[in-house]
Design an enzyme around this catalytic site. Structure first.
Site, PDB file in Angstrom:
ATOM      1  N   THR A 165       0.858  -1.171   0.000  1.00 15.63           N
ATOM      2  CA  THR A 165       0.000   0.000   0.000  1.00 15.63           C
ATOM      3  C   THR A 165       0.896   1.223   0.000  1.00 15.63           C
ATOM      4  OG1 THR A 165      -1.879  -1.005   1.094  1.00 15.63           O
ATOM      5  CG2 THR A 165      -1.542   1.329   1.529  1.00 15.63           C
ATOM      6  N   ARG A 193     -14.443  -6.708  -0.621  1.00 13.97           N
ATOM      7  CA  ARG A 193     -13.784  -6.435   0.674  1.00 13.97           C
ATOM      8  C   ARG A 193     -13.125  -5.058   0.637  1.00 13.97           C
ATOM      9  NH1 ARG A 193      -8.225  -5.062   2.111  1.00 13.97           N
ATOM     10  NH2 ARG A 193      -7.829  -5.813   4.200  1.00 13.97           N
ATOM     11  N   GLY A 195     -10.602  -2.480   2.707  1.00 14.42           N
ATOM     12  CA  GLY A 195      -9.603  -2.480   3.785  1.00 14.42           C
ATOM     13  C   GLY A 195      -9.640  -1.184   4.567  1.00 14.42           C
ATOM     14  N   ASP A 196      -8.590  -0.972   5.322  1.00 10.10           N
ATOM     15  CA  ASP A 196      -8.486   0.229   6.151  1.00 10.10           C
ATOM     16  C   ASP A 196      -8.075   1.463   5.357  1.00 10.10           C
ATOM     17  OD1 ASP A 196      -5.991  -1.126   5.692  1.00 10.10           O
ATOM     18  OD2 ASP A 196      -5.083   0.440   6.921  1.00 10.10           O
ATOM     19  N   THR A 216      -0.080   1.335   6.649  1.00  7.63           N
ATOM     20  CA  THR A 216      -0.092   0.143   5.808  1.00  7.63           C
ATOM     21  C   THR A 216      -0.086  -1.067   6.721  1.00  7.63           C
ATOM     22  OG1 THR A 216       1.049  -1.075   4.056  1.00  7.63           O
ATOM     23  CG2 THR A 216       2.439   0.166   5.575  1.00  7.63           C
ATOM     24  N   GLY A 217      -0.476  -2.186   6.176  1.00  7.54           N
ATOM     25  CA  GLY A 217      -0.494  -3.403   6.991  1.00  7.54           C
ATOM     26  C   GLY A 217      -1.804  -4.140   6.789  1.00  7.54           C
ATOM     27  N   GLY A 219      -5.283  -4.846   6.922  1.00  5.74           N
ATOM     28  CA  GLY A 219      -6.272  -3.798   7.137  1.00  5.74           C
ATOM     29  C   GLY A 219      -7.271  -4.051   8.236  1.00  5.74           C
TER      30      GLY A 219
END
Ligand code: ASP
Length: 298
Positions: A165, A193, A195-196, A216-217, A219
């Site tokens: 990301t 889906r 994500g964050d 990032t990571g 989510g």
């Protein structure tokens, strides 16, 4: 991030930083700077954003992005778009030209097209590397070798997948801060889906009264903690961005066993970069100094 991808990542974030800096140097806004920086990384196939993103379970690219202006708290987000090369451009149009904050799927693409952003085919966003990666991942899962869980968790052997990301934060000469985040999400995600990354306060946040942050990571853990806003709140309470970024990673790990990284910048020009993954590509430039790397020591 595998060893063989380190140079490409450093080059990519350095190019993005240069694009953002050239906006700021001309007297441009932090908002324009983060948009231009993120566009460079969306266009770079090294990263999981724009063309070259991870594929979802159906073999399609689905993109999310958010941009936020700390001076006005205006924000624009897109989710699950499949026909935009630069979702951050669409997010910016939403911020600037819509009373709404968030558009998803077809509605987001229609809004973008109506505001002069060309649509592309989903195939234009797909590259052979990602088709192969999805095939391998899905076959490992069907052999029940893959666990389908947190791909960001450190693995003992050399990782072959990087998760990229992209995000940028900036401070302009008027004292305004801004943040932007863009992603293809996670490998083999279910269609639809989200994500964050494109959710306000989770993957991205900016407020001149606290900080600009991009995360990032994996989510799902990040969004449960509303991590970008959590970090900005620490800074509003008087903590330094560097400390707050590290605390955010500790909180992510301790509270929900999450893995990821964060960049955060306060309106007085202090910044923090932290990750609890083995590596995360980063670059920064100030009037005094410029640096890039894939590991940020605490
Ligand atoms: N946070 C992103 C997501 O879960 C993935 C990433 O940061 O690489 O969609």
């Amino acid at each position: 991030m595998p060893d063989g991808m380190v140079d490409a990542h450093i080059l990519g974030v350095t190019n993005a930083m240069a694009a953002g800096w050239s906006v700021l140097e001309r007297g441009g806004s932090a908002l324009d700077a983060v948009e231009e920086a993120v566009v460079i990384m969306e266009d770079d196939e090294t990263f999981d954003a724009g063309r070259g993103s991870f594929l979802n379970r159906d073999g399609r690219v689905q993109l999310d992005a958010l941009i936020m202006d700390g001076g006005t708290l205006r924000a624009g987000g897109v989710g699950c778009v499949e026909h935009l090369r630069n979702p951050v451009r669409a997010a910016r149009k939403i911020l600037s030209e819509s009373p709404h904050v968030y558009f998803v799927g077809e509605g987001a693409e229609t809004f973008a097209a109506q505001h002069g952003i060309p649509l592309c085919r989903n195939e234009d966003l797909i590259i052979p590397r990602e088709m192969e990666r999805l095939r391998e991942y899905q076959s490992a899962q069907s052999d029940s070798k893959g666990d389908g869980n947190d791909l960001f968790a450190p693995v003992a052997d050399d990782p072959t997948i990087s998760h990229d990301t992209v995000g940028a934060v900036a401070l302009d000469r008027n004292g305004n801060i801004a943040a932007a985040t863009s992603t293809g999400g996670t490998l083999n995600k279910a269609p639809g889906r989200l994500g964050d990354s494109s959710l306000i306060g989770c993957g991205c946040y900016a407020d001149n009264l606290s900080a600009a942050a991009s995360t990032t990571g994996w989510g799902e853990p990040i969004m449960k903690l509303v991590l970008a806003k959590w970090t900005a709140d620490r800074i509003a309470a008087g903590n330094l961005p560097e400390w707050s970024a590290h605390e955010a990673m500790n909180y992510l790990k301790q509270r929900v066993n999450g893995h990821g990284g964060i960049i955060v910048l306060s309106p007085d020009g202090h910044f923090g970069i932290a990750h609890n993954t083995p590596r995360m590509a980063w670059a920064y430039k100030t009037v005094k100094k410029e640096e890039a790397g894939v590991v940020r020591e605490g």
